[in-house]
Motif scaffolding. Structure first.
Motif, PDB file in Angstrom:
ATOM      1  N   GLY A  97       8.613   0.533   3.464  1.00 35.14           N
ATOM      2  CA  GLY A  97       8.111   1.867   3.144  1.00 35.14           C
ATOM      3  C   GLY A  97       6.909   1.792   2.210  1.00 35.14           C
ATOM      4  N   TRP A  98       6.730   2.843   1.405  1.00 34.06           N
ATOM      5  CA  TRP A  98       5.596   2.904   0.485  1.00 34.06           C
ATOM      6  C   TRP A  98       5.893   2.172  -0.822  1.00 34.06           C
ATOM      7  CZ3 TRP A  98       0.904   4.546   1.861  1.00 34.06           C
ATOM      8  CH2 TRP A  98       0.797   5.395   2.963  1.00 34.06           C
ATOM      9  N   GLY A  99       4.902   1.454  -1.319  1.00 38.41           N
ATOM     10  CA  GLY A  99       5.035   0.769  -2.597  1.00 38.41           C
ATOM     11  C   GLY A  99       3.687   0.269  -3.069  1.00 38.41           C
ATOM     12  N   TRP A 100       3.665  -0.304  -4.259  1.00 41.54           N
ATOM     13  CA  TRP A 100       2.413  -0.789  -4.832  1.00 41.54           C
ATOM     14  C   TRP A 100       2.199  -2.261  -4.490  1.00 41.54           C
ATOM     15  CZ3 TRP A 100       3.321   1.081 -10.568  1.00 41.54           C
ATOM     16  CH2 TRP A 100       3.548   2.479 -10.548  1.00 41.54           C
ATOM     17  N   ASN A 101       0.905  -2.612  -4.362  1.00 37.89           N
ATOM     18  CA  ASN A 101       0.544  -3.987  -4.046  1.00 37.89           C
ATOM     19  C   ASN A 101      -0.707  -4.340  -4.841  1.00 37.89           C
ATOM     20  OD1 ASN A 101       0.372  -6.499  -2.713  1.00 37.89           O
ATOM     21  ND2 ASN A 101      -1.031  -5.646  -1.188  1.00 37.89           N
ATOM     22  N   ASP A 102      -0.757  -5.571  -5.392  1.00 35.92           N
ATOM     23  CA  ASP A 102      -1.987  -5.989  -6.055  1.00 35.92           C
ATOM     24  C   ASP A 102      -2.989  -6.456  -5.006  1.00 35.92           C
ATOM     25  OD1 ASP A 102      -0.340  -8.165  -5.487  1.00 35.92           O
ATOM     26  OD2 ASP A 102      -1.050  -9.363  -7.183  1.00 35.92           O
ATOM     27  N   ASN A 129      -4.518 -11.351 -16.501  1.00 30.17           N
ATOM     28  CA  ASN A 129      -3.518 -12.019 -17.343  1.00 30.17           C
ATOM     29  C   ASN A 129      -2.163 -11.303 -17.330  1.00 30.17           C
ATOM     30  OD1 ASN A 129      -4.147  -9.730 -18.758  1.00 30.17           O
ATOM     31  ND2 ASN A 129      -4.985 -10.771 -20.561  1.00 30.17           N
ATOM     32  N   GLY A 130      -1.963 -10.429 -16.356  1.00 27.81           N
ATOM     33  CA  GLY A 130      -0.686  -9.724 -16.256  1.00 27.81           C
ATOM     34  C   GLY A 130      -0.589  -8.506 -17.147  1.00 27.81           C
ATOM     35  N   LEU A 147       6.593   0.978  -9.357  1.00 29.37           N
ATOM     36  CA  LEU A 147       7.117   1.058  -7.998  1.00 29.37           C
ATOM     37  C   LEU A 147       6.447   0.031  -7.088  1.00 29.37           C
ATOM     38  CD1 LEU A 147       7.164   4.971  -7.817  1.00 29.37           C
ATOM     39  CD2 LEU A 147       9.132   3.466  -8.164  1.00 29.37           C
ATOM     40  N   TRP A 148       6.377  -1.211  -7.589  1.00 27.18           N
ATOM     41  CA  TRP A 148       5.786  -2.302  -6.810  1.00 27.18           C
ATOM     42  C   TRP A 148       6.664  -2.641  -5.606  1.00 27.18           C
ATOM     43  CZ3 TRP A 148       1.013  -4.000  -8.070  1.00 27.18           C
ATOM     44  CH2 TRP A 148       0.557  -3.820  -9.380  1.00 27.18           C
ATOM     45  N   HIS A 149       6.014  -3.099  -4.546  1.00 28.62           N
ATOM     46  CA  HIS A 149       6.778  -3.724  -3.468  1.00 28.62           C
ATOM     47  C   HIS A 149       7.488  -4.962  -4.030  1.00 28.62           C
ATOM     48  CE1 HIS A 149       5.916  -1.424   0.098  1.00 28.62           C
ATOM     49  NE2 HIS A 149       4.610  -1.496  -0.071  1.00 28.62           N
ATOM     50  N   GLN A 150       8.540  -5.362  -3.377  1.00 29.24           N
ATOM     51  CA  GLN A 150       9.289  -6.537  -3.834  1.00 29.24           C
ATOM     52  C   GLN A 150       8.369  -7.759  -3.910  1.00 29.24           C
ATOM     53  OE1 GLN A 150      12.654  -7.451  -1.379  1.00 29.24           O
ATOM     54  NE2 GLN A 150      13.556  -8.846  -2.859  1.00 29.24           N
ATOM     55  N   HIS A 151       8.481  -8.505  -4.996  1.00 27.86           N
ATOM     56  CA  HIS A 151       7.711  -9.723  -5.270  1.00 27.86           C
ATOM     57  C   HIS A 151       6.232  -9.435  -5.563  1.00 27.86           C
ATOM     58  CE1 HIS A 151      11.303 -11.731  -4.050  1.00 27.86           C
ATOM     59  NE2 HIS A 151      11.170 -11.428  -2.762  1.00 27.86           N
ATOM     60  N   ASN A 204       1.687 -10.518  -7.245  1.00 23.47           N
ATOM     61  CA  ASN A 204       2.004 -11.938  -7.061  1.00 23.47           C
ATOM     62  C   ASN A 204       0.794 -12.863  -7.106  1.00 23.47           C
ATOM     63  OD1 ASN A 204       0.766 -11.235  -4.697  1.00 23.47           O
ATOM     64  ND2 ASN A 204       2.391 -11.966  -3.334  1.00 23.47           N
ATOM     65  N   PHE A 205      -0.402 -12.331  -7.443  1.00 22.60           N
ATOM     66  CA  PHE A 205      -1.587 -13.195  -7.439  1.00 22.60           C
ATOM     67  C   PHE A 205      -2.555 -12.682  -8.510  1.00 22.60           C
ATOM     68  CE2 PHE A 205      -5.487 -14.698  -4.841  1.00 22.60           C
ATOM     69  CZ  PHE A 205      -5.527 -15.883  -5.558  1.00 22.60           C
ATOM     70  N   SER A 206      -2.820 -13.508  -9.544  1.00 19.66           N
ATOM     71  CA  SER A 206      -3.596 -13.056 -10.699  1.00 19.66           C
ATOM     72  C   SER A 206      -5.030 -12.664 -10.351  1.00 19.66           C
ATOM     73  CB  SER A 206      -3.610 -14.143 -11.778  1.00 19.66           C
ATOM     74  OG  SER A 206      -4.219 -15.323 -11.288  1.00 19.66           O
ATOM     75  N   ALA A 207      -5.588 -13.217  -9.269  1.00 22.42           N
ATOM     76  CA  ALA A 207      -6.961 -12.884  -8.885  1.00 22.42           C
ATOM     77  C   ALA A 207      -7.060 -11.486  -8.275  1.00 22.42           C
ATOM     78  CB  ALA A 207      -7.511 -13.919  -7.905  1.00 22.42           C
ATOM     79  N   GLU A 208      -5.921 -10.943  -7.855  1.00 17.56           N
ATOM     80  CA  GLU A 208      -5.896  -9.575  -7.319  1.00 17.56           C
ATOM     81  C   GLU A 208      -5.633  -8.632  -8.497  1.00 17.56           C
ATOM     82  OE1 GLU A 208      -4.363 -10.291  -2.766  1.00 17.56           O
ATOM     83  OE2 GLU A 208      -2.849 -10.112  -4.343  1.00 17.56           O
ATOM     84  N   GLU A 209      -6.695  -8.048  -9.023  1.00 17.70           N
ATOM     85  CA  GLU A 209      -6.646  -7.385 -10.330  1.00 17.70           C
ATOM     86  C   GLU A 209      -6.560  -5.860 -10.256  1.00 17.70           C
ATOM     87  OE1 GLU A 209     -10.159  -8.976 -12.075  1.00 17.70           O
ATOM     88  OE2 GLU A 209      -9.236 -10.934 -12.517  1.00 17.70           O
ATOM     89  N   CYS A 210      -6.452  -5.309  -9.069  1.00 19.66           N
ATOM     90  CA  CYS A 210      -6.327  -3.856  -8.922  1.00 19.66           C
ATOM     91  C   CYS A 210      -5.091  -3.533  -8.083  1.00 19.66           C
ATOM     92  CB  CYS A 210      -7.575  -3.263  -8.267  1.00 19.66           C
ATOM     93  SG  CYS A 210      -9.036  -3.314  -9.333  1.00 19.66           S
ATOM     94  N   ALA A 211      -4.580  -2.335  -8.275  1.00 20.03           N
ATOM     95  CA  ALA A 211      -3.356  -1.931  -7.577  1.00 20.03           C
ATOM     96  C   ALA A 211      -3.674  -0.893  -6.509  1.00 20.03           C
ATOM     97  CB  ALA A 211      -2.346  -1.368  -8.569  1.00 20.03           C
ATOM     98  N   SER A 212      -2.939  -0.987  -5.418  1.00 15.70           N
ATOM     99  CA  SER A 212      -3.045   0.008  -4.353  1.00 15.70           C
ATOM    100  C   SER A 212      -1.645   0.438  -3.958  1.00 15.70           C
ATOM    101  CB  SER A 212      -3.784  -0.570  -3.142  1.00 15.70           C
ATOM    102  OG  SER A 212      -2.949  -1.524  -2.472  1.00 15.70           O
ATOM    103  N   ILE A 213      -1.569   1.541  -3.247  1.00 15.09           N
ATOM    104  CA  ILE A 213      -0.306   1.957  -2.655  1.00 15.09           C
ATOM    105  C   ILE A 213      -0.458   1.825  -1.148  1.00 15.09           C
ATOM    106  CG2 ILE A 213      -0.977   4.414  -2.663  1.00 15.09           C
ATOM    107  CD1 ILE A 213       2.024   5.045  -3.114  1.00 15.09           C
ATOM    108  N   VAL A 214       0.528   1.197  -0.521  1.00 15.26           N
ATOM    109  CA  VAL A 214       0.422   0.874   0.892  1.00 15.26           C
ATOM    110  C   VAL A 214       1.796   0.987   1.541  1.00 15.26           C
ATOM    111  CG1 VAL A 214       0.749  -1.599   0.441  1.00 15.26           C
ATOM    112  CG2 VAL A 214      -0.430  -0.875   2.531  1.00 15.26           C
TER     113      VAL A 214
END
Length: 212
Positions: free
Chosen positions: A189-194, A149-150, A166-170, A173-183
């Motif tokens: 460069g490096w940033g966070w992604n759901d 739920n954000g 420090l999320w990647h731009q945008h 972006n998908f509520s079903a992706e509920e965990c964060a990674s750094i990639v």
């Protein structure tokens, strides 16, 4: 004779008064000294007892520790300790896991070592961490939105909205992706992604240093 007895009585009375005064002073000094000693002992056990317990806990999970000295004078010198295979930065120790697991299993593996999935509190901390990472891999962070739920939350209860993001731009972006990674993305460069929590990824564990 009567005057002599009165004189002796006054002397005895004065002597008794002095004895009472000095006795009171001695008792006061003893009580103050006792309080000071008790305070010192309590402070010692609170400060060093916590460090000893933490060291004991670490030794159950890690065969050896590496300690670094801080300060130049004898009274100023402190020691900060991390498990020998972990990286040191700020007040924390970090382990880059070579195992790929789901997010929940990655957190359990960190907890078993007296740690938790990494919580990033500053850009400087992230800059240090990414120096240890492989650009071709993705690593779980201690950040999740398990309700989808954000409402993102750090594993150690660090307030998400008050902390660095420090999320990647945008992203996210998908509520079903509920965990964060750094990639690492070559264009950014490096940033966070759901990401999906049940995907196998590497991870980063973090624990607080022990100070001696």
């Amino acid at each position: 004779m009567e005057q002599e007895r009165q004189h002796q009585g006054r002397e005895n009375s004065g002597w008794c008064s002095q004895v009472k005064l000095w006795s009171g002073l001695v008792i006061s000094i003893v009580l103050l000294s006792s309080c000071f000693i008790v305070s010192c002992v309590a402070t010692y056990h609170f400060t060093y007892g916590k460090s000893s317990r933490r060291l004991s806990e670490l030794h159950t999970s890690h065969s050896s520790l590496t300690c670094f000295s801080e300060g130049t004078g004898v009274t100023e010198k402190n020691w900060e300790c991390c498990p020998s295979t972990w990286k040191s930065f700020g007040s924390s120790c970090y382990l880059i896991s070579t195992e790929r697991n789901f997010w929940a299993q990655s957190e359990q593996n960190c907890v078993a070592m007296g740690a938790h999935l990494v919580v990033i509190n500053s850009e400087a901390e992230q800059n240090f961490i990414v120096q240890q990472l492989n650009e071709s891999l993705s690593y779980f962070l201690g950040l999740s939105d398990l309700q989808g739920n954000g409402n993102w939350q750090w594993i150690d209860q660090t307030p998400y909205k008050d902390n660095v993001r420090l999320w990647h731009q945008h992203e996210p972006n998908f509520s079903a992706e509920e965990c964060a990674s750094i990639v690492f993305w070559s264009s950014r460069g490096w940033g966070w992604n759901d990401v999906f929590c049940d995907t196998n990824r590497n991870s980063i564990c973090e624990m607080k240093k022990v100070y001696l």
